[in-house]
Design a protein around this motif. Sequence first.
Motif, PDB file in Angstrom:
ATOM      1  N   VAL A  72       0.841  -1.202   0.000  1.00  0.00           N
ATOM      2  CA  VAL A  72       0.000   0.000   0.000  1.00  0.00           C
ATOM      3  C   VAL A  72       0.876   1.251   0.000  1.00  0.00           C
ATOM      4  N   GLU A  73       1.956   1.247   0.766  1.00  0.00           N
ATOM      5  CA  GLU A  73       2.878   2.391   0.769  1.00  0.00           C
ATOM      6  C   GLU A  73       3.473   2.601  -0.618  1.00  0.00           C
ATOM      7  N   THR A  74       3.848   1.514  -1.293  1.00  0.00           N
ATOM      8  CA  THR A  74       4.411   1.616  -2.635  1.00  0.00           C
ATOM      9  C   THR A  74       3.369   2.139  -3.616  1.00  0.00           C
ATOM     10  N   LEU A  75       2.132   1.690  -3.492  1.00  0.00           N
ATOM     11  CA  LEU A  75       1.057   2.210  -4.348  1.00  0.00           C
ATOM     12  C   LEU A  75       0.933   3.721  -4.210  1.00  0.00           C
ATOM     13  N   HIS A  76       0.954   4.203  -2.987  1.00  0.00           N
ATOM     14  CA  HIS A  76       0.849   5.648  -2.765  1.00  0.00           C
ATOM     15  C   HIS A  76       2.049   6.378  -3.372  1.00  0.00           C
ATOM     16  N   ARG A  77       3.201   5.758  -3.340  1.00  0.00           N
ATOM     17  CA  ARG A  77       4.413   6.387  -3.865  1.00  0.00           C
ATOM     18  C   ARG A  77       4.401   6.428  -5.403  1.00  0.00           C
ATOM     19  N   VAL A  78       3.912   5.371  -6.056  1.00  0.00           N
ATOM     20  CA  VAL A  78       3.945   5.333  -7.522  1.00  0.00           C
ATOM     21  C   VAL A  78       2.712   5.964  -8.166  1.00  0.00           C
ATOM     22  N   TYR A 102      -9.375   1.966  -4.400  1.00  0.00           N
ATOM     23  CA  TYR A 102     -10.445   2.955  -4.412  1.00  0.00           C
ATOM     24  C   TYR A 102      -9.997   4.066  -5.362  1.00  0.00           C
ATOM     25  N   VAL A 103     -10.718   4.186  -6.475  1.00  0.00           N
ATOM     26  CA  VAL A 103     -10.358   5.114  -7.538  1.00  0.00           C
ATOM     27  C   VAL A 103     -11.558   6.001  -7.833  1.00  0.00           C
ATOM     28  N   ARG A 104     -11.327   7.323  -7.913  1.00  0.00           N
ATOM     29  CA  ARG A 104     -12.393   8.255  -8.287  1.00  0.00           C
ATOM     30  C   ARG A 104     -12.494   8.283  -9.806  1.00  0.00           C
ATOM     31  N   ALA A 105     -13.661   8.054 -10.335  1.00  0.00           N
ATOM     32  CA  ALA A 105     -13.854   8.105 -11.784  1.00  0.00           C
ATOM     33  C   ALA A 105     -15.337   8.290 -12.075  1.00  0.00           C
ATOM     34  N   GLU A 129     -13.685   3.802 -16.808  1.00  0.00           N
ATOM     35  CA  GLU A 129     -12.543   4.664 -16.494  1.00  0.00           C
ATOM     36  C   GLU A 129     -11.873   4.227 -15.191  1.00  0.00           C
ATOM     37  N   ALA A 130     -12.666   3.851 -14.200  1.00  0.00           N
ATOM     38  CA  ALA A 130     -12.099   3.396 -12.918  1.00  0.00           C
ATOM     39  C   ALA A 130     -11.238   2.146 -13.119  1.00  0.00           C
ATOM     40  N   VAL A 131     -11.733   1.198 -13.920  1.00  0.00           N
ATOM     41  CA  VAL A 131     -10.972  -0.023 -14.196  1.00  0.00           C
ATOM     42  C   VAL A 131      -9.680   0.320 -14.926  1.00  0.00           C
ATOM     43  N   PRO A 147      -1.301  11.920  -9.823  1.00  0.00           N
ATOM     44  CA  PRO A 147      -2.605  12.572  -9.659  1.00  0.00           C
ATOM     45  C   PRO A 147      -3.627  12.138 -10.709  1.00  0.00           C
ATOM     46  N   GLN A 148      -3.201  11.919 -11.943  1.00  0.00           N
ATOM     47  CA  GLN A 148      -4.141  11.527 -12.995  1.00  0.00           C
ATOM     48  C   GLN A 148      -4.681  10.112 -12.806  1.00  0.00           C
ATOM     49  N   ASP A 149      -4.099   9.320 -11.899  1.00  0.00           N
ATOM     50  CA  ASP A 149      -4.611   7.978 -11.615  1.00  0.00           C
ATOM     51  C   ASP A 149      -5.911   8.022 -10.824  1.00  0.00           C
ATOM     52  N   ARG A 150      -6.181   9.150 -10.186  1.00  0.00           N
ATOM     53  CA  ARG A 150      -7.391   9.323  -9.375  1.00  0.00           C
ATOM     54  C   ARG A 150      -7.479   8.298  -8.246  1.00  0.00           C
ATOM     55  N   PHE A 151      -6.329   7.871  -7.783  1.00  0.00           N
ATOM     56  CA  PHE A 151      -6.221   6.870  -6.729  1.00  0.00           C
ATOM     57  C   PHE A 151      -6.443   7.530  -5.377  1.00  0.00           C
ATOM     58  N   GLU A 152      -7.344   6.950  -4.575  1.00  0.00           N
ATOM     59  CA  GLU A 152      -7.619   7.489  -3.250  1.00  0.00           C
ATOM     60  C   GLU A 152      -6.990   6.649  -2.150  1.00  0.00           C
ATOM     61  N   SER A 153      -7.248   5.357  -2.160  1.00  0.00           N
ATOM     62  CA  SER A 153      -6.691   4.496  -1.114  1.00  0.00           C
ATOM     63  C   SER A 153      -6.722   3.045  -1.582  1.00  0.00           C
ATOM     64  N   ALA A 154      -6.110   2.183  -0.761  1.00  0.00           N
ATOM     65  CA  ALA A 154      -6.053   0.761  -1.117  1.00  0.00           C
ATOM     66  C   ALA A 154      -5.952  -0.071   0.147  1.00  0.00           C
ATOM     67  N   ARG A 155      -6.322  -1.311  -0.011  1.00  0.00           N
ATOM     68  CA  ARG A 155      -6.099  -2.340   1.004  1.00  0.00           C
ATOM     69  C   ARG A 155      -5.452  -3.511   0.284  1.00  0.00           C
ATOM     70  N   ALA A 156      -4.566  -4.203   0.994  1.00  0.00           N
ATOM     71  CA  ALA A 156      -3.863  -5.325   0.378  1.00  0.00           C
ATOM     72  C   ALA A 156      -3.934  -6.544   1.284  1.00  0.00           C
ATOM     73  N   LEU A 157      -3.923  -7.707   0.656  1.00  0.00           N
ATOM     74  CA  LEU A 157      -3.870  -8.979   1.364  1.00  0.00           C
ATOM     75  C   LEU A 157      -2.820  -9.824   0.644  1.00  0.00           C
ATOM     76  N   VAL A 158      -1.832 -10.300   1.404  1.00  0.00           N
ATOM     77  CA  VAL A 158      -0.759 -11.114   0.842  1.00  0.00           C
ATOM     78  C   VAL A 158      -0.883 -12.506   1.435  1.00  0.00           C
ATOM     79  N   LEU A 159      -1.086 -13.509   0.560  1.00  0.00           N
ATOM     80  CA  LEU A 159      -1.210 -14.908   0.975  1.00  0.00           C
ATOM     81  C   LEU A 159      -0.338 -15.766   0.086  1.00  0.00           C
TER      82      LEU A 159
END
Length: 91
Positions: free
Chosen positions: A23-29, A53-56, A61-63, A32-44
């Motif tokens: 999630v930290e890496t997602l925020h770093r990469v 969570y993408v604003r579109a 467009e969100a996909v 602004p044009q990605d319209r990315f707001e937040s994320a949750r991750a699960l590693v198994l």
Amino acid sequence: MRAPDDEPAPDDPPPLPSATRLVETLHRVARPQDRFESARALVLDRSVRLALYVRAPDEIEAVGHALQLCRRLLGHSPELRGHRIADFRLL
């Protein structure tokens, strides 16, 4: 001294990063044009699941933004080398 079974094989992929690190890496990469707001991750095991969570204005467009962001994450993270986007679902 370590037993030979304790050492990783040269072809073994690196261990996956933690959910927090992903999630930290997602925020770093994200751009602004990605319209990315937040994320949750699960590693198994060898699998990563992301909820983005993408604003579109619409689902298409969100996909598109979500897939671009995931591709950027795959290219940026050495731990994800060799992984690919297997599927996605709209919530």
